[in-house]
Design a protein around this motif. Structure first.
Motif, PDB file in Angstrom:
ATOM      1  N   LEU A 207      -5.037   6.027  -1.998  1.00  0.00           N
ATOM      2  CA  LEU A 207      -5.811   5.563  -0.838  1.00  0.00           C
ATOM      3  C   LEU A 207      -6.669   6.677  -0.261  1.00  0.00           C
ATOM      4  O   LEU A 207      -6.349   7.865  -0.377  1.00  0.00           O
ATOM      5  CB  LEU A 207      -4.872   5.039   0.254  1.00  0.00           C
ATOM      6  CG  LEU A 207      -4.146   3.720  -0.056  1.00  0.00           C
ATOM      7  CD1 LEU A 207      -3.145   3.413   1.051  1.00  0.00           C
ATOM      8  CD2 LEU A 207      -5.133   2.583  -0.233  1.00  0.00           C
TER       9      LEU A 207
ATOM     10  N   ASP B 247     -10.244   2.609  -2.247  1.00  0.00           N
ATOM     11  CA  ASP B 247      -9.430   1.606  -1.555  1.00  0.00           C
ATOM     12  C   ASP B 247      -9.637   0.235  -2.181  1.00  0.00           C
ATOM     13  O   ASP B 247      -8.680  -0.518  -2.393  1.00  0.00           O
ATOM     14  CB  ASP B 247      -9.805   1.549  -0.067  1.00  0.00           C
ATOM     15  CG  ASP B 247      -9.421   2.822   0.655  1.00  0.00           C
ATOM     16  OD1 ASP B 247      -8.542   3.547   0.150  1.00  0.00           O
ATOM     17  OD2 ASP B 247     -10.008   3.099   1.717  1.00  0.00           O
TER      18      ASP B 247
ATOM     19  N   SER C 219      -7.699   5.449   5.125  1.00  0.00           N
ATOM     20  CA  SER C 219      -6.796   4.328   4.950  1.00  0.00           C
ATOM     21  C   SER C 219      -5.335   4.729   5.101  1.00  0.00           C
ATOM     22  O   SER C 219      -4.493   3.903   5.453  1.00  0.00           O
ATOM     23  CB  SER C 219      -7.030   3.665   3.593  1.00  0.00           C
ATOM     24  OG  SER C 219      -8.205   2.895   3.636  1.00  0.00           O
TER      25      SER C 219
ATOM     26  N   ARG D 127       0.109   5.154  -1.950  1.00  0.00           N
ATOM     27  CA  ARG D 127      -0.414   6.130  -0.997  1.00  0.00           C
ATOM     28  C   ARG D 127      -1.383   7.122  -1.647  1.00  0.00           C
ATOM     29  O   ARG D 127      -2.441   7.427  -1.103  1.00  0.00           O
ATOM     30  CB  ARG D 127       0.738   6.947  -0.397  1.00  0.00           C
ATOM     31  CG  ARG D 127       1.365   6.303   0.813  1.00  0.00           C
ATOM     32  CD  ARG D 127       2.564   7.122   1.297  1.00  0.00           C
ATOM     33  NE  ARG D 127       3.228   6.431   2.390  1.00  0.00           N
ATOM     34  CZ  ARG D 127       2.809   6.504   3.643  1.00  0.00           C
ATOM     35  NH1 ARG D 127       1.776   7.267   3.946  1.00  0.00           N
ATOM     36  NH2 ARG D 127       3.415   5.820   4.594  1.00  0.00           N
TER      37      ARG D 127
ATOM     38  N   VAL E 103      -7.677  -0.163  -5.268  1.00  0.00           N
ATOM     39  CA  VAL E 103      -6.258  -0.383  -5.013  1.00  0.00           C
ATOM     40  C   VAL E 103      -6.013  -1.832  -4.615  1.00  0.00           C
ATOM     41  O   VAL E 103      -5.097  -2.489  -5.102  1.00  0.00           O
ATOM     42  CB  VAL E 103      -5.759   0.564  -3.900  1.00  0.00           C
ATOM     43  CG1 VAL E 103      -4.318   0.225  -3.521  1.00  0.00           C
ATOM     44  CG2 VAL E 103      -5.861   2.012  -4.354  1.00  0.00           C
TER      45      VAL E 103
ATOM     46  N   PHE F 150       0.828  -1.217   0.000  1.00  0.00           N
ATOM     47  CA  PHE F 150       0.000   0.000   0.000  1.00  0.00           C
ATOM     48  C   PHE F 150       0.858   1.261   0.000  1.00  0.00           C
ATOM     49  O   PHE F 150       0.435   2.302  -0.482  1.00  0.00           O
ATOM     50  CB  PHE F 150      -0.946   0.007   1.200  1.00  0.00           C
ATOM     51  CG  PHE F 150      -2.057  -0.984   1.087  1.00  0.00           C
ATOM     52  CD1 PHE F 150      -2.911  -0.975  -0.011  1.00  0.00           C
ATOM     53  CD2 PHE F 150      -2.270  -1.951   2.066  1.00  0.00           C
ATOM     54  CE1 PHE F 150      -3.947  -1.893  -0.123  1.00  0.00           C
ATOM     55  CE2 PHE F 150      -3.303  -2.867   1.965  1.00  0.00           C
ATOM     56  CZ  PHE F 150      -4.139  -2.841   0.869  1.00  0.00           C
TER      57      PHE F 150
ATOM     58  N   ILE G 294      -7.374  -1.828   5.905  1.00  0.00           N
ATOM     59  CA  ILE G 294      -7.587  -1.276   4.568  1.00  0.00           C
ATOM     60  C   ILE G 294      -8.318  -2.292   3.689  1.00  0.00           C
ATOM     61  O   ILE G 294      -9.113  -1.936   2.830  1.00  0.00           O
ATOM     62  CB  ILE G 294      -6.232  -0.896   3.918  1.00  0.00           C
ATOM     63  CG1 ILE G 294      -5.529   0.162   4.782  1.00  0.00           C
ATOM     64  CG2 ILE G 294      -6.436  -0.376   2.497  1.00  0.00           C
ATOM     65  CD1 ILE G 294      -4.150   0.537   4.292  1.00  0.00           C
TER      66      ILE G 294
END
Length: 457
Positions: free
Chosen positions: A200, A223, A204, A197, A226, A193, A215
Motif C-alpha cells: 500500500l 493501491d 493508504s 500492508r 491491491v 488490506f 483506500i
RNA sequence: GUGGGUUUAGCUCAGUUGGUUAGAGCGCCGCUCUGUGGCAGCGGAGGCCGGGGGUUCAAGUCCCCUAAUCCACCCCA
C-alpha cells in the motif's frame, strides 16, 4: 499594493469589473440563488437561516471528531473576554438540525423541508473550486425516513442543477449502510488490506486506521492494484437487511422517474453523520475535485447533538462550483440592464431640477442623472456607455417649454415629451415599438442614426 | 501540511548580457466639440516592478527569505 483580502476568499463583483468570471460575478451568485429558491420553494422547502458561527461542540459532534474538517480545517473566532471561541460553520446541516431541535420545529408538519444558503468556512489550502470561504445551497428534510424522501431529495437536487442549465453532470449513488454495517465493512477492509500492508501507498497506510474505505478510491496505482488483486467486495455487499431494502426502494423510485445515476458501490462520504443513502454530483469542468455537491441521510445526527432520535436527509451544492461548471458548459448570463433613462442637464442652473425629475421617475423606472451640466454629445456618450435605454436632455429651451428631449438610444429616435406625460412614456413600450412611433412625427424631431449598432443584441 | 508555475499601471502584457527620469495597448479623465452618442486625433492622471534582506559602482533584471495567486496531492462543496 494596498491591503488584500484573506487567502482563499473572493469578492463578488459588479458587472463590468475587470477580471470578472462567473464565479466572482455578484449577479451570478444572485442568479443561482434565485433559480434555486424557485425550485426549492416549489418543492415545499421553507427558508431557514442560522448563524455563521456556532459552538465548537456542534461541529465536533455533528461532522465528527476525527474528520479532516474538525481536525485541521476549522476557523475559530474569539471575542474580547474569556470565552473559548466559536467555530465558523464548515457546513450547514449540523446548524439546521440544531435550529430544528432548539426551536421546537418538531411541532411543524413532519417531515419538514428546509433550505438555506450562505457562506461556509474551511481552512484548507486553495485550488480550483476550493476556497476557505465558499457558498453552499442546502436542502434538508427532517423528521422522515421513508425512502421516497431520499428519492425526492435526489430529484430536487437534480432539478436545481437542471434549472441552471447544466447538462454534463454525473450522479453517483450509493449507500453507506447503517453504523453496524459500516463497522463490519471496515473490519473486513482492515483484515483484507492488513495482509497487504507492504504494497500500500504511505497515504493508504494511514487510511487503514482512520478510514479504510478511502483506500478504495485512492488514485495511486499501487493501491489500485491491491484493490484489484484482493477483489475487495464493495460496501453494498455489507448492507444489513433494512439498509438494503431501503436502498432498493430508493433506486426503484429513481429508476421509475427516469433519474439517471451511476451506481457507486463503494461511495465514501467525508462527514461522519451519513447513514444509508449517499450520493455525489460530479461535473468534468470544475477541476481535479469534480464534486458539485453531495448529500445523504443522517438519521443519527439529532441524537449526536443531544436531541431525540430524528431522521433526516439533505444535500449541499457548492455555488462557486456550480458557477465554474456553468462556465465550462459555456452558459452565460444575459447582459445586465443599464438605467432605463439617463437624464442630463445641459445648463448648470438646471442640474438640481433635472435631479429632482430623476428622483420622481424612480417610482416608475430605473433613472440616473448626471451630477453636473453636460454637453449634449457628452451626455449621449455617457448614457450609451452606461447602457441606458433612453437619454433625456434638458436645456434652457426644453425647460422653458416644459418638455424633455427624450432619445431612444439604440434606434436614435428622439421626441420632445412633456413633463406631464414623461412617466407614462417611460413606463410604456419603447419608441421602437411600432405602436409607439408616431407616423406623423415631425422629421425635425427625429434623427435616425446610421446604424452603428453594438451591444443591443 | 506537501509539490510545481506565476507576481511590472485599473486590465492584458513588453522590459536586451544588470546600466540614466520603467514602456505599450486597452480602460479611466479631459480637449478637439457654441445643442446630439458609440469613431478618430491630441493631452492627462495612474507604478515603493508583491514585501523583506543580500550581492554590486549600479538590481524590475542575480541570490535568499516571505506573502499572495494559479494548478496538483490530501480532503471536501
Amino acid at each position: 499594493m494596498a491591503l488584500q483580502r484573506p487567502k482563499g476568499t473572493s469578492d463578488h463583483l459588479p458587472d463590468g469589473s475587470p477580471k470578472l468570471s462567473l464565479d466572482t460575478q455578484a449577479r451570478a451568485f444572485q442568479r443561482v440563488t434565485d433559480v434555486a429558491r424557485g425550485v426549492l420553494e416549489r418543492s415545499g422547502a421553507q427558508f431557514i437561516a442560522t448563524p455563521i458561527f456556532e459552538e465548537p461542540e456542534l461541529v465536533r459532534r455533528g461532522v465528527g471528531e476525527t474528520s479532516d474538517i474538525v481536525t485541521k480545517e476549522m476557523f475559530t473566532v474569539y471575542y474580547f473576554g474569556e470565552h473559548g471561541g466559536f467555530i465558523l460553520r464548515p457546513e450547514g446541516t449540523a446548524s439546521v438540525m440544531r435550529a430544528y431541535l432548539q426551536n421546537g420545529l418538531k411541532q411543524l408538519p413532519s417531515p419538514l423541508k428546509l433550505w438555506t444558503q450562505g457562506p461556509m468556512f474551511r481552512a484548507e489550502n486553495v485550488q480550483k473550486g476550493r476556497l476557505r470561504q465558499f457558498h453552499q445551497l442546502d436542502y434538508e428534510v427532517i423528521g422522515g425516513d421513508d425512502p421516497l424522501i431520499d428519492a425526492e431529495a435526489v430529484a430536487v437536487m437534480m432539478s436545481v442543477v437542471e434549472a441552471l442549465g447544466l447538462r454534463q453532470v454525473t450522479l453517483k449513488l450509493g449507500s453507506v449502510g447503517d453504523p453496524a454495517d459500516r463497522e463490519r465493512y471496515n473490519a473486513y477492509l482492515r483484515e483484507q488490506f492488513g495482509r497487504r500492508r507492504a504494497d500500500l501507498s504511505p497515504e493508504s497506510l494511514l487510511r487503514l486506521d482512520r478510514n479504510p474505505m478511502r483506500i478504495l478510491d485512492s488514485k495511486s496505482a499501487e493501491d489500485q492494484a491491491v484493490v484489484r488483486e484482493l477483489a475487495v467486495r464493495p460496501m453494498l455487499d455489507f448492507l444489513g437487511e433494512q439498509a438494503q431494502a431501503h436502498f432498493a426502494s430508493v433506486r426503484r423510485y429513481l429508476d421509475a422517474w427516469g433519474v439517471s445515476y451511476q451506481l457507486d458501490p463503494g461511495l465514501v462520504r467525508g462527514l461522519d453523520y451519513y447513514r444509508r443513502s449517499a450520493w455525489e454530483l460530479h461535473h468534468a469542468g470544475v477541476g481535479a475535485k469534480s464534486a458539485l455537491g453531495g448529500g445523504g441521510r443522517y438519521d443519527g445526527l439529532a441524537e449526536q447533538l443531544g436531541g431525540p432520535a430524528t431522521p433526516g436527509i439533505g444535500w449541499a451544492l457548492g455555488i462557486e462550483r456550480l458557477l465554474i461548471a456553468m462556465t465550462a458548459e459555456g452558459l452565460e448570463l444575459p447582459l445586465s440592464p443599464g438605467p432605463h433613462v439617463y437624464l442630463a442637464a445641459l445648463d448648470g442652473a438646471l442640474v438640481g431640477q433635472v435631479a429632482e425629475l430623476g428622483l420622481q421617475l424612480r417610482s416608475v423606472v430605473r433613472a440616473e442623472f448626471a451630477y453636473r451640466a453636460l454637453k449634449p454629445a457628452v451626455a449621449l456618450r455617457d448614457a450609451g456607455r452606461r447602457g441606458a435605454v433612453y437619454a433625456a436632455l434638458i436645456g434652457p429651451e426644453e425647460a422653458g417649454r416644459g418638455v424633455v428631449a427624450l432619445k431612444h438610444l439604440s434606434s436614435g429616435v428622439q421626441r420632445n415629451i412633456g413633463l406631464d406625460e414623461l412617466r407614462d412614456v417611460l413606463g410604456g413600450p419603447d419608441f421602437v415599438n411600432p405602436d409607439f412611433v408616431n407616423p406623423d412625427a415631425d422629421d425635425r424631431t427625429t434623427h435616425p442614426q446610421p446604424s452603428t449598432n453594438q451591444e443591443q443584441a
